[in-house]
Design a protein around this motif. Structure first.
Motif, PDB file in Angstrom:
ATOM      1  N   UNK A   1     -49.573  25.741  57.191  1.00 22.60           N
ATOM      2  CA  UNK A   1     -49.579  25.956  55.742  1.00 22.60           C
ATOM      3  C   UNK A   1     -50.166  24.760  55.003  1.00 22.60           C
ATOM      4  N   UNK A   2     -51.295  24.259  55.502  1.00 24.95           N
ATOM      5  CA  UNK A   2     -52.017  23.136  54.898  1.00 24.95           C
ATOM      6  C   UNK A   2     -51.290  21.801  55.019  1.00 24.95           C
TER       7      UNK A   2
ATOM      8  N   UNK B   1     -37.131  21.148  42.435  1.00 26.91           N
ATOM      9  CA  UNK B   1     -36.620  22.371  41.808  1.00 26.91           C
ATOM     10  C   UNK B   1     -37.452  22.722  40.571  1.00 26.91           C
ATOM     11  N   UNK B   2     -37.741  21.730  39.737  1.00 26.58           N
ATOM     12  CA  UNK B   2     -38.545  21.972  38.531  1.00 26.58           C
ATOM     13  C   UNK B   2     -39.942  22.457  38.920  1.00 26.58           C
ATOM     14  N   UNK B   3     -40.496  21.890  40.000  1.00 25.14           N
ATOM     15  CA  UNK B   3     -41.836  22.256  40.438  1.00 25.14           C
ATOM     16  C   UNK B   3     -41.946  23.753  40.748  1.00 25.14           C
ATOM     17  N   UNK B   4     -40.885  24.313  41.282  1.00 28.68           N
ATOM     18  CA  UNK B   4     -40.884  25.740  41.621  1.00 28.68           C
ATOM     19  C   UNK B   4     -41.173  26.583  40.385  1.00 28.68           C
ATOM     20  N   UNK B   5     -40.632  26.170  39.247  1.00 28.06           N
ATOM     21  CA  UNK B   5     -40.760  26.971  38.031  1.00 28.06           C
ATOM     22  C   UNK B   5     -41.888  26.502  37.102  1.00 28.06           C
ATOM     23  N   UNK B   6     -42.219  25.201  37.154  1.00 33.16           N
ATOM     24  CA  UNK B   6     -43.138  24.648  36.156  1.00 33.16           C
ATOM     25  C   UNK B   6     -44.564  24.458  36.648  1.00 33.16           C
ATOM     26  N   UNK B   7     -44.775  24.362  37.956  1.00 29.35           N
ATOM     27  CA  UNK B   7     -46.121  24.054  38.456  1.00 29.35           C
ATOM     28  C   UNK B   7     -47.155  25.080  37.992  1.00 29.35           C
ATOM     29  N   UNK B   8     -46.916  26.339  38.279  1.00 31.60           N
ATOM     30  CA  UNK B   8     -47.896  27.379  37.947  1.00 31.60           C
ATOM     31  C   UNK B   8     -48.130  27.516  36.445  1.00 31.60           C
TER      32      UNK B   8
ATOM     33  N   UNK C   1     -46.407  29.012  48.306  1.00 33.78           N
ATOM     34  CA  UNK C   1     -44.998  28.725  48.532  1.00 33.78           C
ATOM     35  C   UNK C   1     -44.726  28.228  49.943  1.00 33.78           C
ATOM     36  N   UNK C   2     -45.534  28.680  50.906  1.00 36.59           N
ATOM     37  CA  UNK C   2     -45.319  28.209  52.278  1.00 36.59           C
ATOM     38  C   UNK C   2     -45.613  26.717  52.391  1.00 36.59           C
ATOM     39  N   UNK C   3     -46.650  26.236  51.683  1.00 38.57           N
ATOM     40  CA  UNK C   3     -46.948  24.800  51.689  1.00 38.57           C
ATOM     41  C   UNK C   3     -45.814  24.015  51.042  1.00 38.57           C
ATOM     42  N   UNK C   4     -45.349  24.507  49.906  1.00 34.41           N
ATOM     43  CA  UNK C   4     -44.267  23.835  49.190  1.00 34.41           C
ATOM     44  C   UNK C   4     -42.996  23.801  50.027  1.00 34.41           C
ATOM     45  N   UNK C   5     -42.641  24.931  50.614  1.00 35.68           N
ATOM     46  CA  UNK C   5     -41.402  25.021  51.390  1.00 35.68           C
ATOM     47  C   UNK C   5     -41.454  24.154  52.645  1.00 35.68           C
TER      48      UNK C   5
ATOM     49  N   UNK D   1     -51.505  20.065  45.905  1.00 31.85           N
ATOM     50  CA  UNK D   1     -52.700  20.040  45.060  1.00 31.85           C
ATOM     51  C   UNK D   1     -53.942  20.476  45.839  1.00 31.85           C
ATOM     52  N   UNK D   2     -54.081  19.964  47.061  1.00 30.99           N
ATOM     53  CA  UNK D   2     -55.239  20.322  47.887  1.00 30.99           C
ATOM     54  C   UNK D   2     -55.214  21.808  48.225  1.00 30.99           C
ATOM     55  N   UNK D   3     -54.038  22.328  48.586  1.00 31.62           N
ATOM     56  CA  UNK D   3     -53.924  23.740  48.963  1.00 31.62           C
ATOM     57  C   UNK D   3     -54.308  24.652  47.802  1.00 31.62           C
ATOM     58  N   UNK D   4     -53.836  24.346  46.597  1.00 30.99           N
ATOM     59  CA  UNK D   4     -54.147  25.183  45.437  1.00 30.99           C
ATOM     60  C   UNK D   4     -55.623  25.062  45.074  1.00 30.99           C
ATOM     61  N   UNK D   5     -56.183  23.842  45.169  1.00 28.74           N
ATOM     62  CA  UNK D   5     -57.598  23.642  44.858  1.00 28.74           C
ATOM     63  C   UNK D   5     -58.485  24.468  45.792  1.00 28.74           C
ATOM     64  N   UNK D   6     -58.142  24.482  47.072  1.00 27.86           N
ATOM     65  CA  UNK D   6     -58.933  25.253  48.044  1.00 27.86           C
ATOM     66  C   UNK D   6     -58.816  26.754  47.781  1.00 27.86           C
ATOM     67  N   UNK D   7     -57.597  27.220  47.470  1.00 34.77           N
ATOM     68  CA  UNK D   7     -57.394  28.656  47.252  1.00 34.77           C
ATOM     69  C   UNK D   7     -58.089  29.131  45.985  1.00 34.77           C
TER      70      UNK D   7
END
Length: 340
Positions: free
Chosen positions: A39-40, A153-160, A176-180, A295-301
């Motif tokens: 998961x990256x 915890x905040x990242x789960x709700x605020x990142x996107x 979520x797999x990368x985050x988890x 950050x890298x995972x989201x940038x690539x996706x």
């Protein structure tokens, strides 16, 4: 202070040179290591970071972690810097440099991708390496764990939502797999190992004496883990560094300004709040470092593997360790400004 800690900046500089050199000479080796991901999240890098974090986790005493609630200012400072300040200053610097100062050096499309990569870094506060910076500044281990946990915890709700707002994109898919997996590898597993170790040592009846002796033995391994991580990170990107030096520099300049700027804001606020040094140090350093895997995972996706956004997040990885070590040095030299 041992030889590793005394000349840490020298060892890191040498590790950067070694990493780039080996990456150029033996690219298949680093390609192989880079391919070992889940998961990256690179498993080898995760192992070295685990080695760095484990001594910090041994220090955590759950019987006293409730004391964190008696001094919430450091936690509030971290939340404000990470979620109400940092993403927006990062976006502002991206726009300033790539739509203004550096506009003549890159195409409009590339500029937008660089800005996007910077924004993704700004919305992803650090999860793993902050334990290392906290340890190097003798930060409160219990407080640092709470700070990281609350940010996760905040990242789960605020990142996107924040990333979507700043990028102008309505549908950001958080990996979520990368985050988890990152949280499990970098926080949960070393924390469990630390708790188990502390419990076993406490059963000997000597408590802190035995724990301190173990930490003294582990300290060199923690620094070696840091240096090995630096070698790998720069080895992975050796060809990019050699082939695109100008682009690396252009991206690095606003990222460096952002890092020092956020640190100064947070450190000044910590001073005004009269925080203890062992709380102020990790509180400020959390906001200045980034969760680069996410950050890298989201940038690539969103933009693709070879996009400017992905490159910007990678540059964030490369500049982070040297800059954060300089901030650690500043924090340690100004310790007398704060309460003990």
């Amino acid at each position: 202070m041992g030889i590793f800690e005394r000349y840490l900046s020298v060892w890191v500089a040498a590790s950067i040179v070694i990493g780039v050199g080996l990456g150029v000479i033996y690219p298949p080796l680093f390609e192989l290591v880079a391919s070992l991901t889940v998961a990256n999240v690179n498993i080898v890098v995760a192992l070295f970071i685990w080695v760095m974090i484990y001594p910090m986790m041994v220090q955590i005493d759950f019987s006293t972690i409730k004391e964190v609630g008696k001094s919430p200012q450091g936690l509030i400072l971290t939340i404000v810097i990470n979620w109400l300040v940092k993403p927006f200053t990062m976006a502002a610097l991206g726009w300033l440099f790539f739509e203004g100062i550096f506009a003549s050096y890159v195409s409009a499309e590339t500029a937008q991708e660089y800005i996007a990569g910077m924004i993704l870094l700004g919305v992803a506060p650090c999860t793993a390496m902050v334990f290392v910076w906290s340890q190097l500044t003798k930060g409160d281990a219990n407080y640092t764990l709470v700070q990281v946990s609350v940010n996760d915890v905040i990242m789960i709700f605020a990142f996107a939502p924040i990333a979507g707002l700043l990028l102008g994109v309505s549908d950001i898919q958080v990996p979520w797999n990368t985050l988890l997996i990152s949280v499990v590898l970098y926080v949960l597993l070393p924390l469990i190992a630390g708790i188990f170790t502390r419990k076993k040592l406490n059963s000997s009846g000597k408590h802190e004496e035995v724990i301190n002796a173990l930490l003294a033995k582990l300290k060199p391994f923690s620094v070696i883990g840091l240096l090995a991580t630096v070698v790998l990170l720069f080895g992975f990107q050796a060809n990019t560094i050699i082939s695109q030096p100008l682009n690396i520099v252009l991206i690095a300049i606003p990222l460096i300004l952002q890092t020092y700027g956020i640190f100064l804001i947070a450190y000044f606020a910590a001073f005004k709040l009269k925080l203890k040094h062992n709380i102020a140090a990790p509180a400020c350093l959390i906001g200045t470092s980034n969760f680069f895997e996410l950050a890298v995972a989201v940038a690539i996706s969103l933009f693709g593997l070879h996009s400017g956004a992905a490159l910007a997040t990678v540059v964030g990885v490369l500049v982070e360790v040297p800059i954060m070590l300089s901030l650690v040095a500043i924090v340690n030299k100004t310790k007398h400004w704060f309460n003990p």
